[in-house]
Design a protein around this motif. Structure first.
Motif, PDB file in Angstrom:
ATOM      1  N   ASP A  99       8.378  -4.285 -19.495  1.00 44.00           N
ATOM      2  CA  ASP A  99       8.974  -5.282 -18.600  1.00 44.00           C
ATOM      3  C   ASP A  99       8.062  -5.249 -17.080  1.00 44.00           C
ATOM      4  O   ASP A  99       8.163  -4.148 -16.555  1.00 44.00           O
ATOM      5  CB  ASP A  99      10.363  -5.400 -18.428  1.00 44.00           C
ATOM      6  CG  ASP A  99      10.843  -6.381 -17.544  1.00 44.00           C
ATOM      7  OD1 ASP A  99      10.590  -6.381 -16.289  1.00 44.00           O
ATOM      8  OD2 ASP A  99      11.874  -6.987 -17.925  1.00 44.00           O
ATOM      9  N   HIS A 100       7.359  -6.389 -16.797  1.00 41.55           N
ATOM     10  CA  HIS A 100       6.549  -6.401 -15.624  1.00 41.55           C
ATOM     11  C   HIS A 100       7.275  -6.064 -14.397  1.00 41.55           C
ATOM     12  O   HIS A 100       7.062  -5.243 -13.455  1.00 41.55           O
ATOM     13  CB  HIS A 100       5.596  -7.410 -15.647  1.00 41.55           C
ATOM     14  CG  HIS A 100       4.619  -7.696 -14.503  1.00 41.55           C
ATOM     15  ND1 HIS A 100       3.642  -6.792 -14.401  1.00 41.55           N
ATOM     16  CD2 HIS A 100       4.716  -8.320 -13.185  1.00 41.55           C
ATOM     17  CE1 HIS A 100       2.937  -7.088 -13.293  1.00 41.55           C
ATOM     18  NE2 HIS A 100       3.625  -7.844 -12.660  1.00 41.55           N
ATOM     19  N   GLU A 136      10.422  -4.681 -14.007  1.00 45.55           N
ATOM     20  CA  GLU A 136      10.906  -3.324 -14.222  1.00 45.55           C
ATOM     21  C   GLU A 136       9.705  -2.487 -13.660  1.00 45.55           C
ATOM     22  O   GLU A 136      10.127  -1.616 -12.750  1.00 45.55           O
ATOM     23  CB  GLU A 136      11.419  -3.069 -15.619  1.00 45.55           C
ATOM     24  CG  GLU A 136      11.977  -1.591 -15.586  1.00 45.55           C
ATOM     25  CD  GLU A 136      12.704  -1.493 -17.057  1.00 45.55           C
ATOM     26  OE1 GLU A 136      13.124  -0.281 -17.361  1.00 45.55           O
ATOM     27  OE2 GLU A 136      12.454  -2.317 -17.937  1.00 45.55           O
TER      28      GLU A 136
END
Length: 74
Positions: free
Chosen positions: A22-23, A25
């Motif tokens: 997840d970018h 995140e």
């Protein structure tokens, strides 16, 4: 602290979080790590370096995290 060392350390943190699927995140993780474990003077020095230098030497993910979370880190 020397800016080369700060850049190297920030890139190591970025490399760790780059593996996250997840970018957002990953961006949050980088910023949270810098906030939690870096002295405020270190964060200010890194941000000043980014502001003063066209090629900061930071990986794009770290630059993006700094940009999105600048208020928290400054």
């Amino acid at each position: 602290m020397q800016i080369d060392k700060l850049v190297s350390m920030a890139n190591q943190i970025g490399s760790f979080f780059a593996a996250m699927p997840d970018h957002q995140e990953a961006l949050d993780g980088i910023a949270n790590h810098l906030k939690k474990f870096w002295d405020p003077r270190m964060r200010r020095e890194l941000l000043a370096h980014v502001d003063a230098t066209a090629d900061s030497g930071l990986m794009p993910l770290v630059l993006e995290a700094l940009g999105r979370h600048r208020a928290m880190l400054g």
